[in-house]
Enzyme design. Structure first.
Site, PDB file in Angstrom:
ATOM      1  N   ASN A   1     -64.714  59.913  -5.842  1.00 29.31           N
ATOM      2  CA  ASN A   1     -63.782  59.283  -6.771  1.00 29.31           C
ATOM      3  C   ASN A   1     -62.318  59.270  -6.371  1.00 29.31           C
ATOM      4  OD1 ASN A   1     -65.875  58.838  -8.762  1.00 29.31           O
ATOM      5  ND2 ASN A   1     -65.819  61.031  -9.114  1.00 29.31           N
ATOM      6  N   TYR A   2     -61.843  60.252  -5.598  1.00 31.23           N
ATOM      7  CA  TYR A   2     -60.407  60.401  -5.418  1.00 31.23           C
ATOM      8  C   TYR A   2     -59.900  60.220  -3.998  1.00 31.23           C
ATOM      9  CZ  TYR A   2     -60.324  62.047 -10.189  1.00 31.23           C
ATOM     10  OH  TYR A   2     -60.437  62.111 -11.550  1.00 31.23           O
ATOM     11  N   LEU A   3     -60.758  60.373  -3.011  1.00 31.85           N
ATOM     12  CA  LEU A   3     -60.325  60.245  -1.627  1.00 31.85           C
ATOM     13  C   LEU A   3     -60.665  58.862  -1.108  1.00 31.85           C
ATOM     14  CD1 LEU A   3     -61.485  63.699  -0.209  1.00 31.85           C
ATOM     15  CD2 LEU A   3     -59.281  63.078  -1.228  1.00 31.85           C
TER      16      LEU A   3
END
Length: 901
Positions: free
Chosen positions: A859-861
């Site tokens: 989700n974030y990288l």
């Protein structure tokens, strides 16, 4: 102890680790410590294959009873002129300035052991340092898409408990209770009766619901709505030259796989991959959703007992009783709230469908579900005992039933559907201290389902009796079906699979938006730092909240209803969640998303400390800390800097930029693949700590590490045997520096146990192989092998391990077959490399035992960071990304090695 074994060798010591990675937040130094894991804004569940050498386990949170908020008209702020907003003085407007801020001080977290008086200045076992932001220096990057694509939340099969399967709910009105948390240890000044109205906390702060506007471009035709893919140049088959040997005809399965690969729709190579920002598809045809099969009654001799006597239940009641019976050995069945909610719903079912034998069930303590549990447990054992052929046959039948639901036709392309299976009925488990855990999730029927499909195509028929609730033809959304579940009233959606074009566009736009924030982040930080001393209370509170969201990667937070778990974010923090400690420490302690505890002690700037003291002044523990800030208002303010900017984008930006900086600075150039992987995972851990993606240590961690240690010793045992073979060939090898040292961490007792264990494994393997061979012979209509064949194999194994027992402690060994010394030397060298790599893997697993790495990857990288890093450092991306992630991010795999976030 054997003469050939020494316990003093350094062979068993862990290898030197990579330079300590420094936890960075937006280029500023930070260290953090937390004890629980979180699932994030766009969760998808991961298997162990998604996380190299790390295990996932549900995090336990130290939760407290839910508390609601009261708003009081009390206030007091510091007497200092720099602290107190003066309502009487007009607020001066602060001009934004896009100025780099390498000297801005980040909030530095302090590990829990420092709070207890044991300060060692370390983060997760590593020293913490301050990092200045590096120059961007990235190459020419593709500009972010100009067109807007509606973002859909991630969806997974059977993830009924996840709050991420639906679009974010609208904020609800706050409901207050009288719950308090006793006396607070906070530093709070006395109330000032002369404080101006603007300085006083508001009496009530109503959450303003976001209104989602659906915009349709009526002028755009369906044909224009969907961009046409570029036609790929077909490769013409080269004719074989005369006399050349014709190539072998490849198998049908291989040809089908190749054909499928050729048909990949590379939407990211199009000029306008995101469509017109409103119409998502021109044509959409699918087969609806797959409902679980109807309930089948248990055998007549399997019945729950009430007050010691078997009870005959109705079909409906037996199904619900079975849900609980299957869980009586789990932690859920030991939870008072879970049991209470289950029994309340069970009694409702019993009222509608009473037992035919007239038994009145009104006390949970008298219910005995163990007969059901024992039956289900026996069924599990039976299914595990099925032959490979039987398991394949069952899977084949299951796949045949579901096959037509797995794909749809979108704009003429065949695309995979994600969660096409409707969740089966069961007991709601929730996460953390959810107040509704244990409630009955009722069976979903066609009458609950709304289908979204192209107008004019045949309407699919449900695979169970009933008619669809509604059939719509909305081209502005990407879901195929939806319904409302009965536990929390949440909307559930059926979306395309993670690797689909629409999902890929959504993911790409998310990361491009985070990259775009790089252009504005300095100006935003300049502004909120200036507003930390604003004379307008609302602006000062907003600036402080933005500071926490930026530096600590806190979620913005939304208001919760009475029947939801009491989780909070930055804007919904209450005074009880924040404690002040001199000289300038702030201790955060609250339940975040999914009831995961967030606990950090943060060293903040003096002005932040003063502001929090002001905001807490004259308030009760259950009053809102930021009583003049709402998530809606905060996001509206952020949007004034950049179109589409929300607090959520900061979280993605901070995670990706921190990850990029860590990789650039700490990846060793000349190192083994495993050393580079360790550096990658260390960088990922820095992000996980920043975003509080932590977990409790898995219960199986100690046992798992013991198994790994035994496996490492097994490699050493093999190397020891090879060394002894060399010594028997030529004693001069004993003087060789590479072979003279004995393997450590092994004594006669361990060697005897190891050989016994290996012998048992060999016998079991031989028996399995014998049974499999006979199974295949019988399937081919041939005569099975006689048992004497197996006896001969087992006899050979016995003789081999008898020989090893005689060799034990003699310093001699025999391979049982002749082998050249050069080959043995080569084998020893390979084992040495394997031992070195395995030690690095063990270090990596030990360091990651309290951190969940999968959430960040999903989700974030930005996946392009990983793809480019793998190309630069010659690391196979399959060692980092599972097949699921490779399918999810095909657009990121073609990035150039010079690409930077």
């Amino acid at each position: 102890m054997s003469s050939d074994v020494s316990m003093s060798s350094d062979d068993d010591k862990p290898l030197g680790v990579i330079p300590k990675a420094r936890a960075t937040q937006n280029g500023h130094a930070a260290s953090a410590n937390g004890r629980a894991a979180v699932m994030d804004d766009e969760d998808s569940f991961m298997t162990d294959s998604d996380q190299p050498l790390s295990q996932t386990s549900p995090a336990k949170s130290d939760s407290t009873a839910p508390r609601r908020r009261h708003m009081k008209r009390k206030a007091d702020y510091s007497s200092s002129d720099s602290d107190t907003p003066l309502a009487s003085s007009p607020a001066k407007s602060v001009a934004s300035a896009s100025v780099p801020m390498p000297g801005a001080v980040a909030a530095t977290t302090v590990p829990a052991n420092r709070i207890n008086g044991h300060s060692n200045g370390k983060l997760n076992g590593h020293k913490t340092h301050k990092l200045q932001p590096k120059a961007n220096g990235n190459g020419k990057a593709k500009p972010p898409p100009k067109k807007k694509v509606k973002k859909e939340e991630e969806e997974e099969d059977y993830s009924a408990e996840s709050e991420d399967e639906k679009p974010a709910p609208k904020p609800r009105k706050k409901a207050s209770t009288s719950a308090t948390n006793g006396k607070s240890k906070n530093v709070v000044p006395k109330a000032d009766p002369d404080a101006s109205e603007d300085e006083k906390p508001l009496k009530k702060q109503k959450a303003v619901a976001d209104k989602t506007k659906k915009v349709k471009d009526e002028a755009t035709s369906d044909a224009a709505a969907t961009p046409k893919p570029k036609k790929s140049k077909e490769k013409t088959a080269k004719e074989e030259p005369d006399g050349a040997t014709p190539k072998k005809k490849r198998g049908k399965k291989k040809e089908e796989e190749d054909a499928e690969e050729e048909e990949v729709y590379k939407w990211w190579e199009m000029e306008d991959p995101n469509g017109d920002g409103s119409i998502k598809w021109a044509t959409l045809d699918h087969n609806g959703v797959y409902f679980p099969p109807p309930y089948e009654r248990l055998p007549s001799d399997v019945r729950m007992k009430y007050n010691g006597k078997p009870v005959t239940l109705s079909t409906e009641a037996e199904e619900v009783a079975g849900f609980y019976g299957a869980m009586i050995e789990t932690e859920h069945a030991q939870d008072a709230t879970f049991n209470k909610n289950f029994f309340q719903d069970f009694k409702k079912v019993l009222t509608k469908h009473p037992p035919p034998d007239g038994t009145i069930i009104d006390k949970f303590e008298l219910c005995d579900f163990r007969p059901m549990y024992e039956y289900f447990d026996a069924e599990k054992v039976r299914k595990k005992g099925l032959t490979t052929a039987e398991k394949k046959e069952l899977k084949k039948a299951k796949d045949a039933l579901e096959e037509k639901y797995t794909t749809c036709v979108l704009d003429g392309r065949k695309e995979k559907v994600g969660n096409f299976r409707i969740e089966p009925p069961g007991l709601f488990r929730g996460r953390g201290e959810h107040p509704k855990k244990g409630c009955l999730k009722r069976r979903v029927t066609p009458e609950d389902i709304t289908i979204n499909i192209q107008q004019g195509v045949p309407i699919p028929k449900p695979n169970m009796p009933g008619k669809w609730k509604k059939v719509i033809h909305d081209q502005t959304v990407t879901w195929l079906a939806n319904w409302t579940e009965n536990i929390n009233g949440q909307h559930k959606y059926v979306f395309l699979a993670a690797g689909s074009s629409l999902k890929g566009q959504s993911d790409m736009m998310k990361f491009e938006k985070a990259r775009e924030l790089k252009k504005h982040v300095d100006r935003i930080r300049q502004d909120y730092n200036n507003e930390l001393k604003s004379k307008v209370m609302a602006d000062r509170q907003r600036a402080t909240a933005m500071y926490f969201i930026d530096r600590l990667a806190l979620r913005a937070g939304n208001e919760k209803g009475e029947d939801e778990a009491d989780t909070v974010g930055c804007c919904s923090l209450r005074c009880e969640h924040v404690t002040l400690e001199q000289p300038n420490f702030i201790i955060f302690d609250f339940l975040g998303k999914d009831s995961i505890r967030y606990y950090k002690k943060v060293d903040v700037e003096d002005q932040i400390f003063k502001n929090i003291r002001i905001f807490k002044g004259g308030k009760n523990d259950d009053d809102n800390l930021f009583d003049r800030v709402t998530t809606t208002g905060l996001n509206k303010h952020l949007a004034s800097y950049m179109k589409g900017l929300t607090a959520k984008v900061f979280r993605t930006y901070n995670a990706s930029i921190t990850f990029q900086q860590q990789l650039d600075e700490y990846t060793p150039d000349k190192a083994s693949v495993q050393e580079k992987l360790n550096a990658y995972n260390k960088a990922n851990r820095m992000v996980a700590i920043l975003c509080n993606h932590q977990r409790s240590v898995p219960k199986t961690h100690s046992a798992s590490m013991e198994k790994l240690t035994d496996k490492l010793r097994g490699f050493k045992y093999e190397r020891m045997k090879l060394r002894h073979v060399l010594f028997a060939m030529d004693p001069k090898y004993k003087k060789n520096k590479a072979y003279k040292d004995d393997e450590s961490d092994m004594d006669d007792e361990w060697i005897a146990q190891h050989e016994k264990s290996q012998k048992e494994k060999e016998i079991e393997k031989a028996e399995r192989k014998f049974a499999k061979e006979n199974e295949k012979l019988e399937a081919d209509g041939k005569e099975a092998q006689k048992k004497s064949v197996l006896k001969d194999r087992l006899k050979d194994i016995e003789e081999e391990y008898d020989r090893l027992e005689q060799e034990r402690g003699t310093g001699k060994a025999d391979l049982g077959r002749k082998k050249a010394p050069e080959k043995i030397e080569e084998s020893i060298e390979k084992l040495g490399e394997k031992i070195k790599t395995f030690k690095l893997q063990m270090v990596d697993r030990e360091e990651g035992k309290e951190v969940s790495l999968g959430t960040s990857k999903i989700n974030y990288l930005d996946p392009r960071i990983t793809a480019a890093w793998c190309k630069i450092h010659d690391v196979p991306i399959q060692k980092i990304f599972s097949k699921t992630l490779l399918t999810k991010f095909p657009w990121a795999m073609e990035v150039e090695s010079e690409w930077k976030f």
